[in-house]
Design a protein around this motif. Sequence first.
Motif, mmCIF file in Angstrom:
data_model
loop_
_atom_site.group_PDB
_atom_site.id
_atom_site.type_symbol
_atom_site.label_atom_id
_atom_site.label_comp_id
_atom_site.label_asym_id
_atom_site.label_seq_id
_atom_site.Cartn_x
_atom_site.Cartn_y
_atom_site.Cartn_z
ATOM 1 N N GLU A 88 -19.328 -8.513 0.357
ATOM 2 C CA GLU A 88 -18.260 -9.591 0.815
ATOM 3 C C GLU A 88 -17.472 -8.606 1.772
ATOM 4 O O GLU A 88 -16.815 -7.697 1.272
ATOM 5 N N GLN A 89 -17.404 -8.882 3.106
ATOM 6 C CA GLN A 89 -16.481 -8.048 3.966
ATOM 7 C C GLN A 89 -15.453 -8.926 4.955
ATOM 8 O O GLN A 89 -16.117 -9.829 5.646
ATOM 9 N N VAL A 90 -14.269 -8.378 5.029
ATOM 10 C CA VAL A 90 -13.481 -9.224 6.097
ATOM 11 C C VAL A 90 -12.866 -7.982 6.942
ATOM 12 O O VAL A 90 -12.251 -6.937 6.365
ATOM 13 N N VAL A 91 -12.950 -8.112 8.134
ATOM 14 C CA VAL A 91 -12.379 -7.131 9.298
ATOM 15 C C VAL A 91 -11.537 -7.760 10.270
ATOM 16 O O VAL A 91 -12.071 -8.686 10.859
ATOM 17 N N ILE A 92 -10.326 -7.323 10.447
ATOM 18 C CA ILE A 92 -9.247 -7.908 11.265
ATOM 19 C C ILE A 92 -9.390 -6.901 12.500
ATOM 20 O O ILE A 92 -9.264 -5.680 12.328
ATOM 21 N N ALA A 97 -10.916 -11.930 13.597
ATOM 22 C CA ALA A 97 -11.405 -11.579 12.328
ATOM 23 C C ALA A 97 -13.155 -11.805 12.335
ATOM 24 O O ALA A 97 -13.616 -12.776 12.825
ATOM 25 N N LEU A 98 -13.681 -10.848 11.847
ATOM 26 C CA LEU A 98 -15.237 -11.124 11.452
ATOM 27 C C LEU A 98 -15.241 -10.855 9.980
ATOM 28 O O LEU A 98 -14.795 -10.253 9.148
ATOM 29 N N VAL A 99 -15.999 -11.832 9.237
ATOM 30 C CA VAL A 99 -16.359 -12.212 7.904
ATOM 31 C C VAL A 99 -17.687 -12.106 7.777
ATOM 32 O O VAL A 99 -18.532 -12.657 8.369
ATOM 33 N N SER A 100 -18.247 -11.481 6.732
ATOM 34 C CA SER A 100 -19.772 -11.355 6.506
ATOM 35 C C SER A 100 -19.904 -11.102 5.070
ATOM 36 O O SER A 100 -19.289 -10.743 4.211
ATOM 37 N N TYR A 101 -21.077 -11.875 4.501
ATOM 38 C CA TYR A 101 -21.635 -11.977 3.451
ATOM 39 C C TYR A 101 -23.294 -11.703 3.496
ATOM 40 O O TYR A 101 -23.812 -12.256 4.369
ATOM 41 N N VAL A 102 -23.629 -10.887 2.742
ATOM 42 C CA VAL A 102 -24.921 -10.450 2.475
ATOM 43 C C VAL A 102 -25.613 -10.225 1.107
ATOM 44 O O VAL A 102 -24.858 -10.022 0.170
ATOM 45 N N GLY A 137 -0.849 0.159 9.781
ATOM 46 C CA GLY A 137 -0.799 0.062 8.328
ATOM 47 C C GLY A 137 -0.978 -1.328 7.871
ATOM 48 O O GLY A 137 -0.734 -1.793 7.062
ATOM 49 N N TRP A 138 -1.503 -2.069 8.923
ATOM 50 C CA TRP A 138 -1.806 -3.781 8.435
ATOM 51 C C TRP A 138 -2.662 -3.798 7.391
ATOM 52 O O TRP A 138 -3.858 -3.197 7.520
ATOM 53 N N LYS A 139 -2.350 -4.538 6.310
ATOM 54 C CA LYS A 139 -3.336 -4.513 5.087
ATOM 55 C C LYS A 139 -3.293 -5.908 4.713
ATOM 56 O O LYS A 139 -2.477 -6.810 4.665
ATOM 57 N N LEU A 140 -4.630 -6.059 4.255
ATOM 58 C CA LEU A 140 -4.951 -7.445 3.746
ATOM 59 C C LEU A 140 -4.291 -7.604 2.302
ATOM 60 O O LEU A 140 -4.129 -6.560 1.584
ATOM 61 N N PRO A 141 -3.797 -8.887 2.034
ATOM 62 C CA PRO A 141 -3.067 -8.840 0.531
ATOM 63 C C PRO A 141 -4.165 -8.853 -0.620
ATOM 64 O O PRO A 141 -5.306 -8.987 -0.243
ATOM 65 N N ARG A 159 -10.264 -1.881 14.927
ATOM 66 C CA ARG A 159 -9.932 -2.404 13.554
ATOM 67 C C ARG A 159 -8.563 -2.215 13.265
ATOM 68 O O ARG A 159 -8.146 -1.033 13.511
ATOM 69 N N VAL A 160 -7.969 -3.182 12.702
ATOM 70 C CA VAL A 160 -6.577 -2.771 11.891
ATOM 71 C C VAL A 160 -6.720 -2.969 10.616
ATOM 72 O O VAL A 160 -5.601 -2.787 9.882
ATOM 73 N N SER A 161 -7.570 -3.749 9.838
ATOM 74 C CA SER A 161 -7.706 -3.806 8.489
ATOM 75 C C SER A 161 -9.276 -4.167 8.206
ATOM 76 O O SER A 161 -9.828 -4.834 8.821
ATOM 77 N N THR A 162 -9.565 -3.701 7.055
ATOM 78 C CA THR A 162 -10.912 -3.853 6.447
ATOM 79 C C THR A 162 -10.862 -4.008 5.003
ATOM 80 O O THR A 162 -10.186 -3.164 4.396
ATOM 81 N N ARG A 163 -11.355 -4.785 4.381
ATOM 82 C CA ARG A 163 -11.870 -4.856 2.972
ATOM 83 C C ARG A 163 -13.068 -5.209 2.501
ATOM 84 O O ARG A 163 -13.542 -6.126 3.513
#
Length: 233
Positions: free
Chosen positions: A116-120, A194-199, A49-53, A99-103
Amino acid sequence: MAGTGRTTNRMAAVAAGALAAVVLAGGGAAGAATGAATAEKHAGAGETGWKLPRNFLLHEARARKPVAYPEEEKWTISDRHERLSLWPCGVGRSEDRGRVSTRTVTYTAPELYRAEQVVIYRSERAARAAMADLRRRAGRCEADEGDQVVARGRTEKIRAGDQAVRVIVQNYDREGGGPAIGGQRGVVVRKGRALVSYVHAGEYGGVRASDFHRQLRDARKMAVKVCSLPGVC
């Protein structure tokens, strides 16, 4: 830039197959502190249940506001474990695991797509594996786009975070070989686990270094911000 209905359909297909980046700033010291506290709370039970703020992503707060032209533009926010935002040509099955969290935050308008994407990930090893898989798939990217157009992809290493690449997908004329309408310009940065991506996807000609400036700026900013989350870096 204006285009034909056929081009619009083609760009919609590209966008649907490649979740990815955008451009506004957010956060600050107060946001980082809140983010760390929220992440720590969720990371307690084996990261279940790890979630980004809320509003952690750079463009998330803007995405929650009404748009000026709702019949033409749209923002979306998703916490689903979408496939990696950059999915060059839809090549192969992703090995993106752990993965434990994605937004993911996306913006769509006529002839334009940004994400924009952040994946932990559970571990740095899993994040490294996801990056390696992305590069492998981009290197195999070649897809028939119809109308004598073929899409091809590749990655180029750049300096940012712990690992970083530019991801280039461009449509080319099958016979003449020159650039055709349609392409993606992405930046993916790994920082810790973490992976962060912007396209950005839209109407492009030949690939230029300036095509990546906004994505790289945002990716570097987010690569610093994810380190405010406990255990990520």
